[in-house]
Design an enzyme around this catalytic site. Structure first.
Site, PDB file in Angstrom:
ATOM      1  N   GLY A   1      40.368  40.302  47.781  1.00 13.10           N
ATOM      2  CA  GLY A   1      40.592  41.414  46.861  1.00 13.10           C
ATOM      3  C   GLY A   1      41.330  41.003  45.610  1.00 13.10           C
ATOM      4  CB  CYS A   2      42.898  38.149  44.427  1.00 11.64           C
ATOM      5  SG  CYS A   2      43.827  38.463  45.916  1.00 11.64           S
ATOM      6  CB  ALA A   3      40.751  38.949  39.385  1.00 12.37           C
ATOM      7  CB  SER A   4      43.073  34.472  40.367  1.00 13.21           C
ATOM      8  OG  SER A   4      44.174  35.232  40.811  1.00 13.21           O
TER       9      SER A   4
END
Lengths: 133, 407
Positions: A49-52
């Protein structure tokens, strides 16, 4: 009062007036943070659930909580370093009592914990609280 | 008419707001564009005074709403250069449009071993529906690469045709590289080989005049929220011959003629492919947005954006630590970039945001292209009709700060 390590960061941030200086410091903390062993960057430690990309490895010993984390984004690394100061060395029973958002607000960085930010900080805190439960 | 950028900007109320204490510099138009006041007013007007369900009521408001809604079909046809508006299916956007084709046209006529040709720079909306066919029917996806500049050679696409090719699905304008694809040459060559072509016009229709009858494609999908219209609006042009071959994808009200316990007969196309109560007000808003664009003139919009592109290309080329992806000569004003020194796209967009500059960071729904480029993610600044050269300068200033902080 949070941990000594976190209070030190608060003190440093009190001298940083504008966001550029604050972010520059966050980035410096990210650069200074010990990277996570590549062998530990596995699906089990990855925070989704993280962009990075973000990884988190919790550890509990003698009733004391600690974790190590990493990210491929430097600002997120810096934020992980701050989370480390907030949670590392804290008695396991105390972990759920820490109000991370309020503590980050003391640094003027609370926006990073808003629900819509996809930097993974909130998901990391969930993981930390879960692993200390 | 001349293109008065000051006047144009005044049409978009959101552009006067600040973000993080800085004037908003909105460069995420590739993801979704802002709305002019006329569109906002049309939505308010529709809900305040002219709202009812469409097509079925005999009362005054239903007739009024139906007239307003159905008029949009003609506006879209005019916008796309389609002479017969019955070839326009109105929907919620490109994703629905392409899925309609995948389920309604492709799935019933394809079998294991059949092939669909895709370019490597397709958006996931023009990939995943075809993956469904690969997974469920054993259809083979054939990928055509772009060259080092990000150009797609039409001959390479046509060269990939075999006797098993059933469809070519290709973008008209890359949402990451800005490349404009010569879809007319692809369609000309494909027609000789009897292969239908679906064109994803999500980006192209925003930035240049489009005439689908000149292009000669079988399907052309557009999406309203990128066209300065409401989210949840869109359309797909379907050539009448393909429409005649199509089965309905979704069943429900509005698309039927009669329903009994044992049988169902369908409405005439295009209604046959528009099940359920549509996004009535969204579509009315889209009609106003397209009229707004045509009022400015698509050639004028394209000329303004070419000017922005040239200016942005020069300024970004001046940053020797910035790697811009996509060097196609005729590209649109879409710039994807990475920063040397391994700064993550996420870091860059965070700092740009603090300067009021909105860009997109990530894969931009183009996994295969990122794989082709060997990149995990990029930042993308995508310009629209209301952007200015001063905003290019603001982007460059903010990027210089990124370099200072991150390098």
């Amino acid at each position: 009062m949070a941990t000594d390590a976190f209070e030190d960061i608060v003190e440093t941030f009190e001298f940083l007036d504008d966001w550029e200086d604050r972010y520059a410091h966050v980035i410096d903390m990210g650069k200074a943070m010990e990277p996570l062993d590549e062998a530990l960057k596995v699906p089990a430690t990855k925070v989704e659930g993280c962009a990075s990309q973000v990884w988190l490895v919790p550890h509990v010993e003698s009733g004391e909580f600690s974790f190590r984390g990493d990210s491929d984004a430097m600002i997120v690394r810096g934020l992980i370093a701050i989370l480390g100061a907030l949670y590392n060395g804290v008695p396991v029973a105390e972990v759920p009592k820490i109000d991370a958002r309020a503590e980050f607000a003391r640094l003027g960085l609370e926006e990073n914990l808003s629900a819509q930010r996809s930097n993974g900080l909130r998901a990391m805190i969930e993981r930390i609280r879960h692993s200390a439960a | 008419m001349t293109f008065d950028i000051v006047k144009v900007r005044a049409d978009f109320p959101i552009l006067t707001r600040e973000v993080n204490g800085k004037p908003l510099v909105y460069l995420d138009n590739g993801a979704s564009a802002q709305k002019p006041q006329v569109v906002i007013d049309a939505i308010t007007q529709a809900y305040s005074h002219e709202y009812s369900n469409v097509h079925r009521g005999l009362h005054y408001l239903s007739n009024l709403a139906t007239e307003k809604y159905e008029a949009v079909r003609g506006t879209i046809a005019r916008f796309l250069g389609v002479s017969d508006e019955r070839q326009i299916v109105m929907n919620s956007g490109t994703t629905e449009g392409i899925n309609t084709v995948a389920y309604g046209w492709a799935m019933p006529r394809m079998e294991a071993g059949d092939e669909i040709i895709l370019s490597v720079m397709e958006h996931h909306a023009n990939i995943v529906p075809w993956h469904f066919l690969r997974e469920r029917l054993g259809v083979k996806l054939v990928w055509v690469d772009v060259d080092a500049n990000g150009d797609l050679d039409p001959d390479k696409v046509l060269g990939a045709i075999t006797d098993r090719t059933r469809l070519i699905a290709v973008t008209h304008l890359s949402n990451v590289l800005g490349t404009v694809v010569d879809v007319k040459s692809i369609c000309d060559g494909a027609r000789e080989r009897g292969v239908p072509v679906l064109v994803d016009g999500s980006q192209a229709a925003v930035h240049m005049p489009v005439n689908v009858e000149e292009i000669g494609c079988d399907f052309y999908a557009i999406t309203g929220h990128k066209l300065y219209g409401p989210s949840g609006s869109g359309a797909i042009y379907i050539h009448r011959d393909r429409m005649a071959e199509m089965q309905p994808f979704m069943g429900g009200g509005d698309m039927i003629r009669e329903v009994s316990k044992d049988a169902v007969t369908y409405n005439d196309p295009p209604m046959k492919f528009e099940a359920g109560t549509p996004g009535i007000v969204q579509m009315i808003g889209l009609g106003v947005a397209l009229d707004y664009m045509m009022g400015l003139g698509m050639e004028n919009i394209a000329a303004h954006e070419r000017h922005l592109r040239d200016y942005a290309r020069d300024r970004l080329d001046g940053l020797n630590w910035l790697n811009v992806q996509g060097r196609s000569v005729g590209k649109a004003a879409i710039f994807s970039f990475t920063l040397e020194g391994a700064a993550h796209a996420h870091d860059i967009s965070t700092i740009l945001d603090k300067k009021g500059v909105a860009v997109r960071a990530g894969q931009h729904c183009t996994g295969p292209l990122m794989e082709h480029l060997g990149l995990a993610a990029t930042c993308r600044a995508s310009f629209g009709l209301y952007n200015t050269t001063e905003e290019v300068d603001a982007l460059v200033d903010a990027l210089e700060l990124c370099h200072k902080l991150l390098a």
